[in-house]
Design a protein around this motif. Structure first.
Motif, PDB file in Angstrom:
ATOM      1  N   THR A   2       0.721  -1.080  -0.177  1.00 40.22           N
ATOM      2  CA  THR A   2       0.043  -0.150  -0.090  1.00 40.22           C
ATOM      3  C   THR A   2       0.675   1.397  -0.105  1.00 40.22           C
ATOM      4  N   LEU A   5       2.119   1.911  -3.696  1.00 36.64           N
ATOM      5  CA  LEU A   5       1.150   2.390  -4.469  1.00 36.64           C
ATOM      6  C   LEU A   5       0.969   3.814  -4.078  1.00 36.64           C
ATOM      7  N   ASP A   6       0.563   4.254  -3.027  1.00 39.73           N
ATOM      8  CA  ASP A   6       0.706   5.737  -2.383  1.00 39.73           C
ATOM      9  C   ASP A   6       1.520   6.428  -3.074  1.00 39.73           C
ATOM     10  N   LEU A   9       1.269   7.100  -6.820  1.00 36.79           N
ATOM     11  CA  LEU A   9       0.263   8.245  -6.937  1.00 36.79           C
ATOM     12  C   LEU A   9       0.265   9.460  -6.156  1.00 36.79           C
ATOM     13  N   VAL A  16      -1.914  11.078  -1.797  1.00 38.26           N
ATOM     14  CA  VAL A  16      -2.504  10.595  -2.973  1.00 38.26           C
ATOM     15  C   VAL A  16      -3.111  11.672  -3.820  1.00 38.26           C
ATOM     16  N   ARG A  24      -6.699   4.462  -7.062  1.00 33.94           N
ATOM     17  CA  ARG A  24      -6.116   3.488  -5.798  1.00 33.94           C
ATOM     18  C   ARG A  24      -6.928   2.539  -5.259  1.00 33.94           C
ATOM     19  N   CYS A  40       3.661  -1.078 -10.379  1.00 35.08           N
ATOM     20  CA  CYS A  40       4.317   0.113  -9.605  1.00 35.08           C
ATOM     21  C   CYS A  40       5.804   0.182 -10.170  1.00 35.08           C
TER      22      CYS A  40
END
Length: 399
Positions: A2, A5-6, A9, A16, A24, A40
């Motif tokens: 997580t 990914l945060d 983005l 985010v 997301r 990613c």
């Protein structure tokens, strides 16, 4: 995962980007941690959206329009529209306008000078008019790009022969057509525009839609052999067997096949039907079983998504018609044009052209041409219908 990914983005403030929160959530819902980690690190569209987020400010269509129209840019636009980050635009705006900008930049000035007004005032004007009337198709952007590309290729070819468009002759056109694929016949539209605009003499190219129909019709024995493969060959993907059967039996083209949904399948308790155009068509039992199996493969109903019978890889989209066409050829040896021609000839020999047009959703003029090719005269049918109607009781005018 997580956190990674945060970070991908995140905007300049480290959080985010507000437009990407729904994206997301979608990625966390639809993909495994391993898949997200891979995207990613390696997905170009994820890296691109990360760059847009890091730049700060709103993410707009204009940002994507300025980029080369590559696959990862188109995929990112699709994802942003699907998640509500960007508004939905017409396919022509998304798929043609950015492409045209880059295409013209790569052409010689003489070619661009002709292509700009041709594209703006002829090809795109008509395409947008059809879109406004709801008459376009998923392949509209491909036809637009093909017409513009073919016209530019013709002008470039003339230049290699030291011939200008104003001095070109019908012999030049015929020679160019004879040296390439049938797609070159699309230059017909450009030649008509160029003549009207005073750029050339009255040159023409045979219309691709009407020439040589008999030579493009599949032989009956070949057609039935291919149909048997579609019905019985379990080693072939189910979606290809169903799509191939629809082409071979009903002359249904891939651009319309991929738009079918599970809602188009109906039953009266004994028989199953598939709505190909405006009316349900009775399915033979063997094909009905295949269609049912295909519908059951992805029977989940997600709010906001159409229940596509041929779902695509992208969220909420159907199968790509061009890719389906190629697979039909590679996996089953089905070339759509001759296979469709054989099916339409067979149906035209059994149905009057108005009924054929109504059932399959083709134009009445196209249905009439196939009826002529099938050498059937339906004047008797029309006379019988007229006679039957004349025998019906007249309404009581006193009521």
């Amino acid at each position: 995962m997580t956190t990674q990914l945060d970070a991908a983005l995140a905007g300049p403030d480290g959080a985010v980007h507000p437009q990407l929160v729904t994206l997301r959530d979608l990625l966390l819902t639809d993909y495994t941690p391993t898949q997200i980690q891979h995207r990613c690190k390696h997905s170009e569209w994820v890296q691109l959206v990360g760059d847009l987020a890091d730049a700060g400010g709103d993410i707009t269509h204009a940002h994507l329009d300025a980029l080369p129209p590559q696959n990862h840019v188109r995929l990112l636009r699709h994802m942003l529209v699907a998640t509500g980050a960007l508004e939905l635009r017409s396919v022509l705006t998304d798929m043609v306008d950015p492409w045209l900008q880059h295409f013209l930049a790569d052409q010689r000035p003489e070619v661009s000078a002709l292509m700009r007004p041709y594209a703006a005032w002829s090809v795109l004007r008509r395409a947008r008019h059809r879109h406004a009337r709801g008459l376009d198709s998923p392949s509209s952007h491909k036809y637009v790009r093909t017409r513009i590309t073919v016209a530019a290729q013709f002008l470039t070819w003339l230049d290699t022969r030291a011939v200008t468009l104003s001095n070109a002759t019908q012999s030049d056109v015929d020679l160019w057509l004879s040296q390439g694929a049938s797609t070159r016949h699309r230059v017909r539209d450009f030649l008509q525009w160029a003549y009207t605009a005073g750029h050339t003499t009255d040159l023409t190219a045979p219309w691709l839609g009407r020439e040589g129909l008999p030579s493009r019709v599949l032989a009956d024995n070949t057609r039935w052999a291919l149909l048997r493969r579609c019905v019985h060959e379990n080693t072939v993907a189910l979606e290809l067997r169903v799509a191939g059967s629809l082409v071979l039996l009903y002359g249904h083209i891939p651009t319309r096949i991929v738009e079918l949904t599970r809602d188009d399948i109906t039953s009266d308790g004994q028989h199953r039907f598939l709505t190909l155009a405006a009316r349900p068509v009775l399915l033979p039992p063997a094909l009905a079983d295949l269609v049912d199996q295909l519908a059951e493969q992805d029977s989940r109903t997600t709010p906001g998504r159409k229940p596509w019978l041929f779902p695509g890889a992208r969220r909420g989209s159907h199968r790509d018609a061009g890719a389906l066409t190629k697979l039909l050829n590679i996996e089953l040896g089905i070339f759509v044009r001759p296979a469709r021609g054989a099916a339409l000839c067979d149906l035209a020999a059994e149905l009057p052209s108005p009924v054929l047009a109504d059932v399959l959703g083709i134009s009445t003029s196209a249905a009439a041409r196939w009826s002529t090719l099938a050498a059937r005269d339906w004047t008797g049918y029309i006379a019988a219908r007229t006679h039957t109607v004349s025998e019906l009781p007249k309404p009581d005018s006193s009521r």
